[in-house]
Design an enzyme around this catalytic site. Structure first.
Site, PDB file in Angstrom:
ATOM      1  N   CYS A  90      43.326  37.934  34.832  1.00  0.00           N
ATOM      2  CA  CYS A  90      42.041  37.761  35.516  1.00  0.00           C
ATOM      3  C   CYS A  90      40.937  37.974  34.491  1.00  0.00           C
ATOM      4  CB  CYS A  90      41.911  38.742  36.677  1.00  0.00           C
ATOM      5  SG  CYS A  90      40.386  38.546  37.630  1.00  0.00           S
ATOM      6  N   CYS A 253      34.526  32.379  36.476  1.00  0.00           N
ATOM      7  CA  CYS A 253      35.981  32.525  36.464  1.00  0.00           C
ATOM      8  C   CYS A 253      36.535  32.398  35.041  1.00  0.00           C
ATOM      9  CB  CYS A 253      36.645  31.515  37.391  1.00  0.00           C
ATOM     10  SG  CYS A 253      38.432  31.787  37.572  1.00  0.00           S
TER      11      CYS A 253
END
Length: 337
Positions: A90, A253
């Site tokens: 992530c 992201c």
């Protein structure tokens, strides 16, 4: 009866939440973070559910546990949790976790300004900038990323055909660019993205095999990256990344930016050394860069990959203590359809 008590630092990375869990860590079996991730999913996933979903979290909630390093040269390990699961990697979570960890003394780097971190997807390098006690920027050198499938035609019920790519940047992404049945994120509402994303992901996951060539536990399509015109003139591209059941990433992201750069590299639209300013659905930005090119040999042939970096920022805004009581009917969270 209290099943668990967890002290947390709450932050956001360019708008998307990061809940850094500082106590209550389960003792995970395994030598690598990939193995420890599997143990967490099998035996401790109630912690993720309780901390990420309502009423203690929300649809966009994301977080991380900091563990001791798995390898000798690492400073620490990170286990990522969010509403979509326990992720291999992530990017926004790394930026937020590093920011909160350095500002609160949770990680002591061997070399100030640099970190080596073990994550389920592999090993990453991090550089961070600091002014006084505040971290002002974090740059992570992500895992190798590549285009897995190109120009795939999907039949989406009630929407029609979409031509998509699937790219890996730590997670697998369906990438949808503007076309006849998708005018671009600048023309779609958040409701449109939330309506069609789970359908697109389900259809793509049913017809495409996505298994990482070096770690078969990293598999399946978890995210959908929709593209469109950016709001800011200095942005190279914009995206809306869908994850979980009802979440749109408020940040650009990190793994999605890596996947997007890998896609554009494979199509000859980016080259080694190029930078790529990626914009989120709310207008925040990450600066990506193709640091290097690598190749891996598999039984199916040679796969060309990039080594991407992503730079962004995060802000810590709160600290809290969360208890999960198994007498609470909503101890392990819920979602509202």
């Amino acid at each position: 009866m209290i099943k668990g008590t967890f002290f947390c630092i709450d932050a956001h990375t360019c708008g998307n939440p990061v809940r850094i869990v500082t106590s209550g860590h389960p003792n995970l079996r395994g030598h690598s973070m990939s193995e420890k991730r599997q143990d967490f999913l099998e035996n401790h996933d109630w912690i993720r559910q309780g901390l990420m979903f309502e009423p203690r979290g929300h649809d966009m909630m994301s977080g991380a546990f900091i563990y001791p390093p798995c390898s000798e040269d690492a400073d620490a390990s990170i286990l990522f949790i969010e509403t979509s699961g326990c992720l291999p990697m992530c990017g926004h979570g790394t930026i937020g976790t590093v920011t909160g960890a350095i500002e609160n003394g949770l990680i002591t780097p061997k070399i100030p300004g640099q970190l080596t971190l073990d994550v389920p997807a592999g090993k990453i390098q991090v550089e961070y900038q600091q002014q006084n006690n505040k971290v002002t920027a974090v740059k992570l050198y992500n895992v190798a990323s590549y285009l897995a499938h190109q120009n795939i035609v999907l039949d989406i019920p009630e929407l029609g055909q979409l031509v998509v790519d699937v790219s890996y940047g730590g997670n697998y992404y369906v990438i949808v660019e503007p076309q006849d049945n998708f005018p671009g994120i600048d023309q779609w509402s958040a409701g449109d993205i939330l309506r069609w994303s789970p359908i697109v992901r389900s259809v793509a996951d049913a017809v495409l095999e996505c298994i990482h060539p070096q770690d078969p536990t990293v598999c399946g399509i978890s995210h959908v990256l929709w593209t469109g015109r950016p709001q800011n003139l200095e942005s190279d591209a914009a995206n809306a990344v869908f994850y979980g059941e009802k979440a749109i990433d408020r940040s650009p992201c990190g793994t999605g930016t890596s996947a997007r750069m890998a896609q554009l590299f494979a199509k000859g639209l980016l080259s080694k050394g190029d930078t790529f300013t990626h914009e989120s659905y709310i207008g925040s930005q990450f600066v990506g860069k193709i640091e290097d090119e690598v190749e891996i040999t598999t039984p199916a042939g040679v796969i060309k990959m990039i080594k991407p970096s992503i730079q962004g920022w995060a802000k810590v805004f709160g600290k809290n203590c969360i208890t999960i009581d198994d007498e609470d009917p909503y101890a392990f969270g819920f979602t509202v359809s």
